[in-house]
Design a protein around this motif. Structure first.
Motif, short mmCIF file in Angstrom:
data_model
loop_
_atom_site.label_atom_id
_atom_site.label_comp_id
_atom_site.label_asym_id
_atom_site.label_seq_id
_atom_site.Cartn_x
_atom_site.Cartn_y
_atom_site.Cartn_z
N PRO A 140 1.14 -0.95 0.31
CA PRO A 140 0.59 0.16 0.23
C PRO A 140 1.17 0.99 -0.07
CG PRO A 140 -0.65 -1.35 1.45
CD PRO A 140 0.40 -2.01 1.41
N LEU A 141 0.21 2.02 -0.36
CA LEU A 141 1.17 3.70 -0.05
C LEU A 141 0.51 3.90 1.43
CD1 LEU A 141 -1.02 5.13 -3.15
CD2 LEU A 141 1.82 5.59 -3.24
N PRO A 142 1.52 5.19 1.70
CA PRO A 142 1.32 5.69 3.08
C PRO A 142 -0.48 5.45 3.00
CG PRO A 142 3.27 7.06 1.83
CD PRO A 142 2.34 5.82 1.09
N ALA A 143 -1.38 6.24 2.57
CA ALA A 143 -2.45 7.00 3.21
C ALA A 143 -3.39 5.04 2.77
CB ALA A 143 -2.88 7.86 1.47
N GLN A 144 -3.26 5.03 1.93
CA GLN A 144 -3.67 2.80 2.28
C GLN A 144 -3.69 2.41 3.24
OE1 GLN A 144 -2.46 1.98 -1.89
NE2 GLN A 144 -4.09 2.69 -2.60
N ALA A 146 -1.73 3.72 5.97
CA ALA A 146 -2.90 4.59 7.59
C ALA A 146 -4.28 3.87 6.94
CB ALA A 146 -2.61 5.86 7.21
N ILE A 147 -4.86 4.10 6.62
CA ILE A 147 -6.91 3.86 6.63
C ILE A 147 -6.85 2.46 7.09
CG2 ILE A 147 -8.07 4.29 4.72
CD1 ILE A 147 -7.31 6.00 3.23
N LEU A 148 -6.21 1.63 6.54
CA LEU A 148 -6.54 0.13 6.83
C LEU A 148 -6.30 -0.31 7.89
CD1 LEU A 148 -5.54 -1.41 3.64
CD2 LEU A 148 -7.66 -1.22 4.60
N GLU A 149 -5.08 0.75 8.78
CA GLU A 149 -4.70 0.53 9.52
C GLU A 149 -5.85 1.17 10.80
OE1 GLU A 149 -1.57 -0.34 13.13
OE2 GLU A 149 -1.90 -0.12 10.90
N ALA A 150 -6.53 2.18 10.62
CA ALA A 150 -6.90 2.78 10.81
C ALA A 150 -8.79 1.94 11.43
CB ALA A 150 -7.36 4.20 11.14
N ASN A 243 -8.05 7.58 12.98
CA ASN A 243 -8.51 6.98 13.79
C ASN A 243 -9.79 8.12 13.81
OD1 ASN A 243 -6.97 5.03 13.60
ND2 ASN A 243 -6.69 4.50 16.37
N ALA A 244 -10.12 8.75 13.95
CA ALA A 244 -11.11 9.94 14.30
C ALA A 244 -11.04 10.28 12.53
CB ALA A 244 -10.53 11.36 14.96
N GLU A 245 -10.98 10.71 11.67
CA GLU A 245 -10.75 10.84 10.02
C GLU A 245 -11.41 9.26 10.02
OE1 GLU A 245 -10.77 13.48 7.30
OE2 GLU A 245 -10.05 13.19 9.12
N VAL A 246 -11.41 8.55 9.91
CA VAL A 246 -11.85 6.61 9.49
C VAL A 246 -12.95 6.78 10.18
CG1 VAL A 246 -11.69 4.21 8.76
CG2 VAL A 246 -9.96 5.70 8.92
N ALA A 298 -0.97 -3.27 15.71
CA ALA A 298 -2.74 -3.38 15.79
C ALA A 298 -2.74 -2.53 15.13
CB ALA A 298 -2.23 -2.19 16.21
N GLY A 299 -2.56 -3.41 13.85
CA GLY A 299 -2.84 -3.41 12.13
C GLY A 299 -4.35 -4.21 11.92
N LEU A 300 -4.96 -3.56 10.56
CA LEU A 300 -5.90 -4.51 10.25
C LEU A 300 -5.21 -5.71 10.54
CD1 LEU A 300 -8.84 -4.00 8.28
CD2 LEU A 300 -7.95 -4.01 6.82
#
Length: 333
Positions: A140-144, A146-150, A243-246, A298-300
């Protein structure tokens, strides 16, 4: 894994090709590099072109069911117009950028069940032959990530991932297919939705994130799909509280009353799936991915069965594309 083969169009004595990718996974929009190794045959041959094709195993839905086929989604000519002498060994280096919408095949090094390959086509004496094929790993790209991690930290669990033939209207989608990552809902939303689907449509300037919820029905209402879209930048990823964004995205998606809606930085718009292969755009479960294990600190949560996913993906690359060539590529687009 490398599938090495003599040129079928020229028979015994023709040159052979062996493409070796540089080790490590590549990001969407990142640089894919490696070497194409040629071995001369029993006579001199003119190599007219060496073309690398990016190929994906894509699912298409029809009224009478679903089918899978190979889709070539990028081609890059890495060399050609030279004479390969009898028995000569020659290596041709290559380096080119992947399309930004290239699907991701792994998360934290663990396979998601997506099959991508790099196929080498050699043009010799007016004939073309697809010489070998290698599996392609995309992280994944960094943003991808980060979103999956969240999503993982918010309690969502990975179910499956697939590639769907078609377009999502109202987006800047470029490829003829899109990736869906299907997630089991967190306990907080389990009474409202059956699953959440995430699609990333990346580009040079940023990325569209399409979220779709298969919403549960109540006593007096039927379940339906809710779909919404958000845009994010590739820059400043580390400064965002994902986390808050997602969580805000999910709340908007689940609470959305309309069947389709859109929330993006450039305004609102009505859109949906534009796909003549999809009748009711049904939701599908994964292929043999049951037990859930943690992927990353602590990811997906990524589902695997006995650690077989990665091996199955590698084997499937060879089995599927060899079969595709034999059946004439009826499903290829």
């Amino acid at each position: 894994m490398v599938f090495k083969r003599l040129l079928g169009s020229l028979g015994v004595g023709g040159p052979s090709v062996d493409t070796v990718l540089d080790p490590g996974a590549v990001t969407p929009g990142g640089i894919l590099s490696g070497q194409v190794h040629l071995q001369g045959g029993s006579a001199d041959f003119t190599i007219e072109h060496i073309t690398l094709e990016l190929v994906a195993r894509v699912e298409a839905e029809h009224e009478d069911g679903e089918s899978h086929g190979a889709v070539v989604f990028h081609q890059h000519v890495v060399g050609g117009n030279f004479r390969l002498a009898e028995g000569e060994q020659r290596s041709v280096p290559f380096s080119f950028a992947l399309p930004w919408e290239t699907p991701i095949t792994e998360l934290y090094g663990q396979g998601l069940g997506i099959t991508l390959g790099v196929r080498t086509e050699l043009g010799v004496a007016g004939a073309k032959d697809k010489g070998d094929l290698d599996p392609l790993a995309v992280r994944p790209l960094p943003a991808q990530e980060a979103i999956l991690e969240a999503l993982g930290q918010l309690g969502f669990g990975f179910k499956s991932a697939d590639l769907e033939l078609g377009h999502i209207r109202g987006t800047g989608q470029q490829l003829p297919f899109y990736q869906e990552i299907e997630l089991a809902p967190s306990p907080q939303y389990a009474h409202q939705v059956n699953e959440i689907e995430v699609t990333f449509l990346a580009g040079p300037a940023g990325m569209e994130v399409v979220l779709e919820a298969d919403k549960r029905g109540g006593f007096f209402s039927e379940g339906h799909d809710a779909l919404t879209r958000f845009t994010v930048s590739h820059h400043g990823v580390e400064q965002i509280n994902w986390n808050a964004e997602v969580e805000g995205w999910i709340r908007q998606l689940v609470e959305h009353r309309a069947s389709y809606g859109s929330h993006a930085s450039q305004g609102h718009g009505h859109y949906g799936h534009d796909d003549h292969h999809h009748g009711d755009h049904g939701h599908r479960s994964g292929s043999g991915m049951g037990a859930v294990v943690a992927a990353g600190a602590a990811g997906l949560a990524v589902g695997v069965v006995g650690g077989m996913v990665a091996a199955e993906v590698v084997d499937e690359v060879g089995d599927f594309f060899e079969g595709d060539e034999e059946d004439g590529g009826d499903d290829e687009a």
